[in-house]
Design a protein around this motif. Structure first.
Motif, short mmCIF file in Angstrom:
data_model
loop_
_atom_site.label_atom_id
_atom_site.label_comp_id
_atom_site.label_asym_id
_atom_site.label_seq_id
_atom_site.Cartn_x
_atom_site.Cartn_y
_atom_site.Cartn_z
N UNK A 50 0.49 -1.36 0.24
CA UNK A 50 0.34 0.11 -0.25
C UNK A 50 0.74 1.11 -0.22
N UNK A 51 2.31 0.92 0.75
CA UNK A 51 2.98 2.14 1.20
C UNK A 51 3.32 2.74 -0.24
N UNK A 52 3.63 1.67 -0.85
CA UNK A 52 4.39 1.57 -2.74
C UNK A 52 3.74 2.23 -3.32
N UNK A 53 2.35 1.79 -3.39
CA UNK A 53 0.96 2.60 -3.73
C UNK A 53 0.88 4.01 -4.31
N UNK A 54 0.71 3.67 -2.28
CA UNK A 54 0.73 5.60 -2.36
C UNK A 54 2.33 6.59 -2.93
N UNK A 55 3.52 5.82 -2.39
CA UNK A 55 4.24 6.73 -2.86
C UNK A 55 4.34 6.67 -4.32
N UNK A 56 4.25 5.30 -5.55
CA UNK A 56 3.57 5.78 -7.57
C UNK A 56 3.85 6.96 -7.16
N UNK A 57 1.84 6.64 -6.50
CA UNK A 57 1.01 7.76 -7.07
C UNK A 57 1.66 9.31 -6.49
N UNK A 58 2.17 9.35 -5.08
CA UNK A 58 2.91 11.09 -5.02
C UNK A 58 4.03 11.34 -5.55
N UNK A 59 4.99 10.07 -5.85
CA UNK A 59 6.19 10.50 -6.91
C UNK A 59 7.46 10.77 -5.62
N UNK A 60 6.35 10.53 -4.26
CA UNK A 60 7.60 11.27 -3.53
C UNK A 60 8.43 10.09 -2.37
N UNK A 61 9.79 9.91 -2.18
CA UNK A 61 10.44 9.42 -0.63
C UNK A 61 10.61 8.34 -1.78
N UNK A 62 10.66 8.64 -3.21
CA UNK A 62 11.51 6.87 -4.23
C UNK A 62 12.86 7.13 -4.42
N UNK A 63 13.45 5.86 -4.01
CA UNK A 63 13.22 4.41 -4.82
C UNK A 63 12.31 4.28 -2.37
N UNK A 64 11.09 3.60 -2.70
CA UNK A 64 10.85 2.96 -1.40
C UNK A 64 11.77 2.02 -0.72
N UNK A 65 12.18 1.73 0.16
CA UNK A 65 13.77 0.84 0.15
C UNK A 65 12.37 0.06 1.71
N UNK A 66 12.85 -1.67 1.27
CA UNK A 66 12.81 -2.06 2.32
C UNK A 66 13.01 -1.92 3.74
N UNK A 67 12.09 -2.55 4.80
CA UNK A 67 12.78 -2.19 6.49
C UNK A 67 12.66 -3.24 6.73
N UNK A 68 12.81 -4.50 6.41
CA UNK A 68 12.07 -5.61 7.52
C UNK A 68 13.46 -6.06 7.61
#
Lengths: 625, 578, 167
Positions: free
Chosen positions: B280-298
């Protein structure tokens, strides 16, 4: 831009100056102009030779006799024992232990009126009421100066003087008239072997690097002289820095390198400063740079300071140090000539080795090969030290005997003491005895006797030296300087030292002696680099030649030389003691008691054997028993 | 391929040019002992145990490249004496408390010493540094056992580019040290534990919490819940003599029950939950274009690495807690409520392939209502130790299944254990969520495999593209991060796992000796186990997990919703570069 | 971290610190483009500060992009570098062979007794640091020692109190 013809012009101009710095045998009255050479090596500078230079100039000026004499601060004359040393040409008068207060008289009597100043003249040059020139003395007459050439005759800070002394002619010769292959061949045929310790054929090393098909190659001059008691590399850099620069450029031409590094000890400030100055001058004359002598040959040199690690004398450790890392050796192969600095082909030559190169090029391989023995060609510089009359630097042909160096050149043992041993090769070498005195000095003989040439330290020991303590001293050094990488060296030298400590404390057993021998052998066999592989040599050679001293420490708990603290004690001779109480007052543990004017007594239980009482007693009443 | 001829112990052999003498000897079934050598990590030749005779010289065979005509002898008196002396010297400077050492039985020094028939140590004397550093919640250091082989330094520096430790001092006083000898806890260590994996002796080990867990189990007032990470199940068996990569999920669950845990959950469930939130977070960021790339935090090692080294990129990290932390948070909220247990009476224990998880579970940010989401983290090795201590015959256990509500998981959850797994799991879900279509083939094989950096452009239906990078090993991660900083690379989604191959080679996994590491592809064997478990699952996409759907329906609402943010998301800290 | 260096001090001290920092920055500028810059830069830091202060090493670490553990490893390997401040006067007693044979150990022991510090130690008043050093190459003056730039040669232990009085 300086071309070869420009160098010739410089040479002609400066030649006159140099001509005067020779012994000519003129009568004092006929001498018009004198050259006063003041040793500016570290030893003499330490005893204030700079102030002597200033005083000389001041006096000459005040007497207005600038037209009668020049003052030149040179490199080392070798006879450090007598420093500060001043030599006056063309007579070759040798003044020793000169002080500033002597200068007015030297200038007035000698330079103005032509009569040498008696008080500071070196005793050895006085013979039957006549004055010998210094080259006729025992210390100098058997010496042959190739590497130390120019040390003492030119001002190392003036490039023109080096050029006038045939400097940079060899570089010109190789670039103009020789192919790189011919240069390699000449060095190979000369038989020159590395003066830094290993004794590998220099030309062969160059050949390996020359064969590598790489565009980037490096020349490194190893000036990280680490052997305690050896200072020939420093003296060469201080007295003849351009010879090293010229040699590096020749090496660069021979193997196809355009960049050199001098890795020099930071503890050698004078050498570093003169080297830097020389490099600047050479660049200004375009003897270094993108277009050397206008030929398009490119070569330059950077200086890197060592930072106090003996192991960096080892080639791979030195390379890693220049690369900016901890100076820890890596295995050979790959050899640096194939894969060295930043993985490029690299040759590493020591200062003294390089200093021979220009002369070999100028005079030919055959000339060099005619000096020395069959397998050890040329000369070797030794730093004579320890219990010997003439402490200093000597350059002698290979093949000379230990006896000649120690007793003739070195003047024997001072204070009427008896010779006991000579240590060559520094911490990697071994101790030789009376019976070896007539052995020749060359790479293979020394190695076969359990010592080695090393970089040329030669320490003389007399009857007051304890050989177990000497072994302990060297091992303590190598243990301290071990990089800590490989097991045998890191832990082995520590364990070996602990065994030696046990013996010097009188707690050793004969089984420990065997254990030391077998451990030594293992450390030699399996250590990663030459530091570890040679570290046990002082132990092995002293066990071999002075076993009885070890046995005395073990079975009798006695140190025959009276050195090992645990095995000696201090006593006051009641006959000699005047009861002055000085020792009691100086004793840090209040171990000495007594009444004034009566003999004092040392309480053994509280005495820490610091020796202060022994040192301070004016009546020699304190004895070591 | 060019070949050369050499002779080892009188046997003529033809080998490829460039091969080391050590490898060539192995080919002839001649085993040369090694200690400091660890392929790809440490080639220092410092221990001198692998020396062989070449001509008159003894040379370390581990790095000696064989040359045409070389005559090598590996079994002469000179060789044996040299090896024995080196090992005896090491033993003379080694804290020989082998009976109680965590590496007793798996110590390489011990086995070399045995192999060389060393029955007494001839040398005695002062020992070098005896300092113990027990400050880190993840990794313990004991200098008294250190043999200065440098394998840990290679792992920390060369492989991971963390450089928390290095050689310091020199000679006999040489130590492995942090900068300025600081406690490890105050260093830039990211707790990955690769140093432990590299250590041949007991100088490095995990900070054990076995006693804490036994105490919790023994406390009748506590409900002790355990969860196991995906990678544990493909490695635990190795501790009981099973082949590397054996899948022992059922036996593991059975063993955990016998140890006395009240509930046995699967962290794979937490992984599915992570996908819901992170997708969900990825889709949100793709939508807003902010803070990409999303980096995993596992991966907690990676997270701390970013905090120390790239603090200006913290906003790129997913705000999702890692799977076991999410699961812990759900245990102490949803599960507690459902079962009517007070959250403070629940103890959550995570069995992880990882030492960094121990540090992670102690982070203040990962808690709710004053309670840590996870109370104790045990490594795979610690679990094995507990099973042994309890006298359980692991190999003969009958398979059992996880407890619900967190026992059911999709195949997407299990592949979190291997590099590329998080990305693949996310893509399976994101694809379907954005397109509303069913994926025909669920395997995104392009993100699988052991290549250090894998770049892919995944096309979603409707033409949208996701530029992904999958990285494992922090050395690779650093390279990529620097490229991103320089503007040379840009991505939408980046999966990073600190350890090479992913969690399957984590710092808490069974340790194998250098020879096994060199000759067996441990990563690949364990990855095989992971992917076969995925294939065995009926449900292979996180959003299709009915327990997940139930959790959202009953408790969380929607992914990325208010409650999720409160319980499943976190924030990060700027940490010193030094 | 760098900011702290220039804050909280008096104006003169601040100027002094700035001047020192400028020298370090100049050295970094000079060497940063070459390979193996670390050791030359550490030499400059040692030269300017008399030891290697941690805060300055942090600047070096950033500028040369080198991990601190590596810098610490290099600094602690070479004896020329010191990680702790030293006394105003550093007494370096040469322990080269020539000096040792001629009694350097007794000389060193005497300093240790007189100053009441072990070798490598600094006196309480911070006036002296006592060191044993590798061969200074002034074997002709053995046994020899240096205090600051000044060389004292041909010594016996009894000279020690008088030498100390000079400082």
């Amino acid at each position: 831009m300086k071309l070869l013809t420009d160098l010739d012009a410089i040479r002609t101009l400066a030649k006159g100056r140099l001509d005067n710095r020779r012994i000519t045998g003129q009568t004092p009255e006929s001498i018009q102009y004198r050259s006063v050479m003041v040793c500016g090596g570290t030893g003499c500078t330490s005893s204030d030779s700079n102030a002597i230079v200033d005083a000389l100039n001041r006096e000459i000026e005040s007497l207005g006799i600038q037209n009668k004499a020049e003052v030149v601060r040179t490199g080392c004359f070798g006879l450090c024992e007598l420093g500060p040393v001043v030599i006056v040409y063309p007579e070759g008068i040798f003044y020793s232990r000169v002080e500033v207060k002597d200068i007015p008289e030297i200038v007035e009597q000698h330079l103005l009126y032509g009569t040498p100043y008696e008080k500071r003249i070196y005793e050895q040059t006085k013979k039957d009421g006549e004055l010998l020139n210094f080259e006729e003395t025992d210390f100098y007459k058997k010496q042959v100066r190739i590497a130390l050439r120019n040390c003492g005759t030119i001002d190392p800070e003036v490039i023109d003087e080096y050029i006038a002394s045939d400097g940079y002619t060899a570089l010109g010769k190789v670039i103009m008239t020789m192919t790189p292959g011919q240069v390699v061949d000449t060095v190979k045929r000369s038989g020159l072997r590395g003066r830094g310790g290993g004794g590998f054929n220099t030309g062969l090393k160059w050949e390996f690097a020359a064969k590598q098909e790489k565009t980037q190659k490096f020349i490194i001059c190893n000036a990280d002289e680490g052997d305690p008691g050896a200072f020939m590399d420093r003296s060469i850099l201080e007295g003849n820095p351009h010879a090293v620069i010229e040699a590096m450029a020749i090496a660069g031409y021979a193997i196809g390198a355009s960049q050199g590094f001098v890795y020099v000890r930071a503890e050698y400030p004078i050498a570093v400063q003169r080297l830097m100055k020389a490099l600047d001058q050479a660049r200004k004359y375009e003897l270094l740079g993108d277009n050397v002598l206008g030929t398009g040959f490119k070569f330059d040199i950077d200086v890197r300071l060592g930072a106090g690690a003996f192991v960096c004398g080892e080639e791979t450790a030195l390379i890693h140090s220049i690369e900016g890392f901890r100076g820890m050796p890596t295995p050979k192969p790959p050899f640096p000539a194939v894969q060295g600095l930043w993985n490029e082909p690299t040759i590493i030559n020591n200062v003294e080795t390089l200093a021979n190169i220009p002369q070999i090029i100028l005079n030919g391989a055959d000339w060099y090969a005619s000096i020395g023995t069959e397998k050890s060609k040329g000369t070797k510089v030794f730093a004579l030290g320890g219990k010997v009359v003439n402490t200093g630097l000597v350059e002698v042909p290979m093949g000379i005997t230990l006896r000649e160096v120690i007793f003739e050149i070195g003047g024997g043992i001072p204070n009427g003491k008896k010779f006991k041993a000579v240590q060559t090769g520094g911490p990697s070498g071994g101790c030789l005895t009376e019976e070896h005195l007539d052995c020749t000095i060359d790479f293979d003989t020394l190695t076969s006797l359990g010592s080695m040439m090393g970089s040329g330290g030669m320490i003389i020991m007399d009857e007051d030296t304890c050989m177990v303590d000497v072994a302990r001293f060297y091992l303590d050094f190598t243990r301290d300087e071990s990089c800590g990488k490989c097991t045998p060296c890191r832990i082995g030298t520590k364990r070996l030292l602990e065994l030696l400590d046990k013996i010097t404390e009188g707690k050793g057993t004969l089984a420990d002696l065997d254990k030391m021998e077998s451990l030594s052998l293992q450390i030699k066999n399996s250590s990663l680099c030459a530091l570890g592989q040679t570290a046990p040599n002082p132990v092995l050679s002293t066990i071999k030649y002075f076993r009885d001293e070890y046995v005395a420490h073990i079975t009798e708990q006695k140190c025959p030389a009276g050195v090992c603290k645990s095995l000696i004690s201090y006593e006051i001779d009641a006959q000699l003691c005047k009861g002055c109480s000085l020792c009691a007052r100086k004793c840090p543990t209040d171990a000495i008691s007594g009444k004034p004017k009566e003999p004092y007594v040392i309480e053994k239980a509280t005495c820490i054997k610091c020796g202060v009482c022994f040192d301070v007693c004016k009546f020699k009443a304190v004895m070591i028993v | 391929m060019k070949t050369i001829n050499i002779t080892i112990d009188g046997i003529d052999t033809e080998i490829p040019k460039g091969m080391t003498v050590l490898e060539a000897a192995r080919g002839l079934d001649i085993q040369i002992p090694t200690l400091c050598y660890l392929q790809g990590v440490n080639h220092s030749t410092s221990c001198r145990v692998c020396v062989v005779e070449v001509g008159p010289r003894l040379i370390a065979s581990c790095t000696l490249i064989a040359e045409e005509g070389m005559q090598i002898r590996t079994n002469t008196k000179k060789v044996r004496d040299a090896r024995r002396t080196s090992v005896e010297l090491l033993l003379s400077d080694h804290e020989r408390e082998c009976l109680s050492c965590s590496r007793g039985g798996s110590c390489e020094l011990q086995s070399v010493s045995n192999d060389l028939n060393i029955r007494q140590v001839s040398y005695v004397g002062e020992k070098s540094s005896q300092e113990k550093d027990y400050t880190s919640p993840a990794i313990l250091r004991d200098a008294a056992k250190c043999i200065l082989c440098g394998r840990c330094v290679g792992a920390c520096g060369t492989l991971q580019t963390v450089h928390a430790i290095g050689f310091a001092g020199r000679g006999f006083d040489t130590v492995i040290s942090t900068a300025f000898g600081r406690p490890l806890a105050e260093s830039t260590c990211i707790n990955c534990g690769q140093c432990i994996m590299a250590c041949p002796v007991g100088a490095l080990s995990e900070h054990e919490n076995i006693g804490d867990v036994w105490n919790a189990i023994a406390n009748p007032a506590k409900t002790v819940v355990v969860q196991t990470a995906p990678a544990v199940r493909v490695a635990l068996g190795e501790e009981f003599g099973m082949p590397i990569g054996s899948r022992v999920t059922g036996k593991m669950v059975a063993a955990l029950r016998r140890l006395g845990f009240d509930k046995v959950f699967d962290t794979n469930f937490g992984a599915d939950l992570t996908i819901m939130e992170e997708g969900t977070e990825l889709l949100n960021r793709l939508g807003s274009g902010q803070n990409l790339p999303l980096m995993t935090s596992c991966c907690p090692g990676w997270v701390k690495f970013v905090e120390h080294n790239f603090p200006n990129m913290l906003d790129h990290l997913s705000t999702c807690k890692s799977p076991h932390e999410m699961e812990g948070a759900m245990v102490k909220s949803y599960f507690a409520k459902k079962e009517g247990i007070a959250p403070e009476d629940i103890v959550v224990v995570s069995i992880m392939p990882c030492t960094a998880k121990k540090f992670e579970s102690g982070r203040d940010e990962l808690s709710g209502g004053g309670l840590s989401d996870v109370d104790w983290v045990l490594t795979t090795r610690e679990l094995a130790a507990m099973i042994k201590e309890a006298g359980i015959d692991f190999a003969n256990l009958k398979d059992e299944a996880f407890d619900n509500p967190f026992g059911e998981a999709s195949g997407a959850g299990v592949i979190f254990g291997a590099t590329g797994g998080v990305a693949e799991a996310a893509l399976r879900t994101v694809f379907e969520l954005t397109s509303g279509q069913e994926l025909e083939t669920v395997e995104y094989t392009a993100v699988r495999g052991m290549e250090g950096i894998k770049e892919n452009v995944i096309e979603l239906p409707g033409g949208k593209e996701i530029r992904t990078a999958v990285v494992h090993g922090l050395g690779n991660a650093r390279k990529l991060m620097e490229a991103i900083e320089r503007g040379e690379k840009s991505y939408d989604f980046m999966e990073v796992m600190a350890c090479a191959g992913g969690c399957i080679t984590g710092g808490g996994q069974p340790i194998h000796d250098a020879r096994t590491v060199e000759t067996v592809n441990i990563k690949a064997e364990r990855a095989k186990g992971i992917y076969s478990e995925d294939e065995a699952q009926e449900i292979r996409k996180s959003h299709k997990n009915p327990q997940i759907q139930k959790l959202y329906a009953e408790f969380l609402g929607s992914p990325g919703g208010h409650k999720s943010h409160e319980l499943l998301h976190t924030h990060y800290l700027v940490r010193s570069r030094f | 971290m760098e900011e702290q260096l220039t804050s909280g001090c008096g104006a003169t001290a601040e100027a002094d610190i700035d001047e020192k920092l400028e020298k370090i920055e100049a050295a970094i500028e000079q060497f940063r483009s070459i390979k193996g810059a670390l050791i030359p830069v550490l030499h400059e830091v040692q030269d300017v500060y008399g030891y290697l202060p941690e805060k300055i090493l942090q600047i070096v670490s950033r500028a040369l992009n080198l991990p601190m553990s590596e810098i610490y490893g290099v600094a602690s390997f070479y004896h020329f570098f010191s990680l702790t401040p030293k006394g105003d006067n550093i007494i370096r007693v040469c322990m080269g062979t020539a000096c040792y044979i001629k009694g350097a150990q007794a000389l060193l022991d005497r300093f240790s007794t007189e100053l009441k510090v072990p070798v490598q130690g600094t006196t309480e008043d911070n006036k002296f640091t006592l060191e044993a050093t590798r061969c200074l190459g002034a074997c002709g003056l053995a046994p020899v020692l240096t205090i600051g730039e000044k060389v004292h040669g041909r010594l016996v232990p009894n000279n020690v109190p008088k030498i100390l009085k000079e400082y």
